[in-house]
Design a protein around this motif. Sequence first.
Motif, PDB file in Angstrom:
ATOM      1  N   GLN A 123       0.835  -1.203   0.000  1.00  0.00           N
ATOM      2  CA  GLN A 123       0.000   0.000   0.000  1.00  0.00           C
ATOM      3  C   GLN A 123       0.865   1.247   0.000  1.00  0.00           C
ATOM      4  N   ARG A 124       1.944   1.220   0.758  1.00  0.00           N
ATOM      5  CA  ARG A 124       2.862   2.357   0.801  1.00  0.00           C
ATOM      6  C   ARG A 124       3.455   2.598  -0.579  1.00  0.00           C
ATOM      7  N   ALA A 125       3.882   1.537  -1.254  1.00  0.00           N
ATOM      8  CA  ALA A 125       4.463   1.671  -2.591  1.00  0.00           C
ATOM      9  C   ALA A 125       3.447   2.262  -3.565  1.00  0.00           C
ATOM     10  N   VAL A 126       2.207   1.808  -3.487  1.00  0.00           N
ATOM     11  CA  VAL A 126       1.164   2.326  -4.378  1.00  0.00           C
ATOM     12  C   VAL A 126       0.949   3.813  -4.138  1.00  0.00           C
ATOM     13  N   VAL A 127       0.817   4.213  -2.882  1.00  0.00           N
ATOM     14  CA  VAL A 127       0.577   5.631  -2.573  1.00  0.00           C
ATOM     15  C   VAL A 127       1.741   6.493  -3.045  1.00  0.00           C
ATOM     16  N   VAL A 128       2.965   6.055  -2.774  1.00  0.00           N
ATOM     17  CA  VAL A 128       4.139   6.845  -3.168  1.00  0.00           C
ATOM     18  C   VAL A 128       4.213   6.978  -4.683  1.00  0.00           C
ATOM     19  N   GLU A 133       4.687  10.378  -6.776  1.00  0.00           N
ATOM     20  CA  GLU A 133       5.404  10.382  -8.055  1.00  0.00           C
ATOM     21  C   GLU A 133       4.478  10.743  -9.214  1.00  0.00           C
ATOM     22  N   ASP A 134       3.187  10.812  -8.966  1.00  0.00           N
ATOM     23  CA  ASP A 134       2.173  11.196  -9.944  1.00  0.00           C
ATOM     24  C   ASP A 134       2.169  10.295 -11.181  1.00  0.00           C
ATOM     25  N   LEU A 135       2.301   8.991 -10.961  1.00  0.00           N
ATOM     26  CA  LEU A 135       2.237   8.029 -12.052  1.00  0.00           C
ATOM     27  C   LEU A 135       0.788   7.587 -12.250  1.00  0.00           C
ATOM     28  N   SER A 136       0.480   7.149 -13.439  1.00  0.00           N
ATOM     29  CA  SER A 136      -0.868   6.654 -13.715  1.00  0.00           C
ATOM     30  C   SER A 136      -1.061   5.293 -13.050  1.00  0.00           C
ATOM     31  N   VAL A 137      -2.305   4.882 -12.928  1.00  0.00           N
ATOM     32  CA  VAL A 137      -2.620   3.571 -12.357  1.00  0.00           C
ATOM     33  C   VAL A 137      -1.933   2.476 -13.174  1.00  0.00           C
ATOM     34  N   GLU A 138      -1.944   2.618 -14.485  1.00  0.00           N
ATOM     35  CA  GLU A 138      -1.321   1.627 -15.362  1.00  0.00           C
ATOM     36  C   GLU A 138       0.190   1.559 -15.150  1.00  0.00           C
ATOM     37  N   GLU A 139       0.839   2.717 -14.998  1.00  0.00           N
ATOM     38  CA  GLU A 139       2.287   2.738 -14.776  1.00  0.00           C
ATOM     39  C   GLU A 139       2.642   2.097 -13.438  1.00  0.00           C
ATOM     40  N   VAL A 140       1.856   2.378 -12.404  1.00  0.00           N
ATOM     41  CA  VAL A 140       2.102   1.780 -11.092  1.00  0.00           C
ATOM     42  C   VAL A 140       1.940   0.265 -11.174  1.00  0.00           C
ATOM     43  N   ALA A 141       0.892  -0.192 -11.864  1.00  0.00           N
ATOM     44  CA  ALA A 141       0.667  -1.628 -12.026  1.00  0.00           C
ATOM     45  C   ALA A 141       1.846  -2.292 -12.728  1.00  0.00           C
ATOM     46  N   CYS A 146       1.593  -5.986 -11.047  1.00  0.00           N
ATOM     47  CA  CYS A 146       0.273  -6.429 -10.625  1.00  0.00           C
ATOM     48  C   CYS A 146      -0.771  -5.827 -11.559  1.00  0.00           C
ATOM     49  N   SER A 147      -2.036  -6.148 -11.311  1.00  0.00           N
ATOM     50  CA  SER A 147      -3.109  -5.646 -12.166  1.00  0.00           C
ATOM     51  C   SER A 147      -3.504  -4.227 -11.780  1.00  0.00           C
ATOM     52  N   THR A 150      -5.674  -4.254  -8.739  1.00  0.00           N
ATOM     53  CA  THR A 150      -4.935  -4.368  -7.482  1.00  0.00           C
ATOM     54  C   THR A 150      -4.415  -3.007  -7.046  1.00  0.00           C
ATOM     55  N   VAL A 151      -3.903  -2.233  -7.987  1.00  0.00           N
ATOM     56  CA  VAL A 151      -3.422  -0.890  -7.659  1.00  0.00           C
ATOM     57  C   VAL A 151      -4.571  -0.050  -7.104  1.00  0.00           C
ATOM     58  N   LYS A 152      -5.720  -0.105  -7.753  1.00  0.00           N
ATOM     59  CA  LYS A 152      -6.866   0.682  -7.301  1.00  0.00           C
ATOM     60  C   LYS A 152      -7.337   0.256  -5.915  1.00  0.00           C
TER      61      LYS A 152
END
Length: 179
Positions: A123-128, A133-141, A146-147, A150-152
Motif C-alpha cells: 500500500q505504501r508503494a502504491v501511494v508513493v 510520483e504522480d504516475l498513472s494507475v497503469e504505470e504503477v501496475a 500487478c493488475s 490491485t493498484v486501485k
Amino acid sequence: MPHTPSDSTEEPDLTFTRFVAARWRALTHTAYLLTGDFHEAEDLVQTTLAKIYPRWRRLRMDTVEQYVRRALINTNRSRYRRRRVALFLQPVLPDTRPADEDGPGTGEHDVLAPALRQLPERQRAVVVLRYCEDLSVEEVAEILGCSVGTVKSQASRALAKLRTHPDLAHHSVRLGDPR
C-alpha cells in the motif's frame, strides 16, 4: 528528459553517472517516502543503483525510469523483510519515535512519511508511486507487476487508512482519489 543509457554512443559509466546526477534527488525523495528516514532512503537508493549498474549497458532508453523505480521498490521490499525479521529477533523493540515529538513538522512530507510507515509495504508503494510520483494507475501496475485493479484496491485501502491517521487530520496533506 533524463539522460539514459542507449541515447548516445558515450561510455556506459558516463551515462550512468549522468543519470544518477540527474535523478538522485527524485530517487532519494521517493525512497524517503518509502522508508520514512532520510539516511535509510540514501542507503536504499545507493543499494538499488549498485544492483542496476551491472545491467546498465542492456537497459533501453524508453524503460530505464520504470526499471529503476521497480528496482527501488523491490530493493525496499527486501530491506523491509530483512529488517522485520531482525526486529522480531530482538528482545526489546527499538524506540522509533522521533527525538523531538513536541515540535511541529517542517513540511508536508515530515507529516506524511511517518503516516506512510504505518501502511503495509505494498500500500505504501502504491501511494508513493501514484500520488507522490504522480504516475498513472497503469504505470504503477507495471512497476509493481500487478493488475490495475490491485493498484486501485490497494490505493483505496491505503487512502482510507491515511485519512483517519491522527497526524494527518491536523495538516493539509492532500491525497487523491484512487480511481
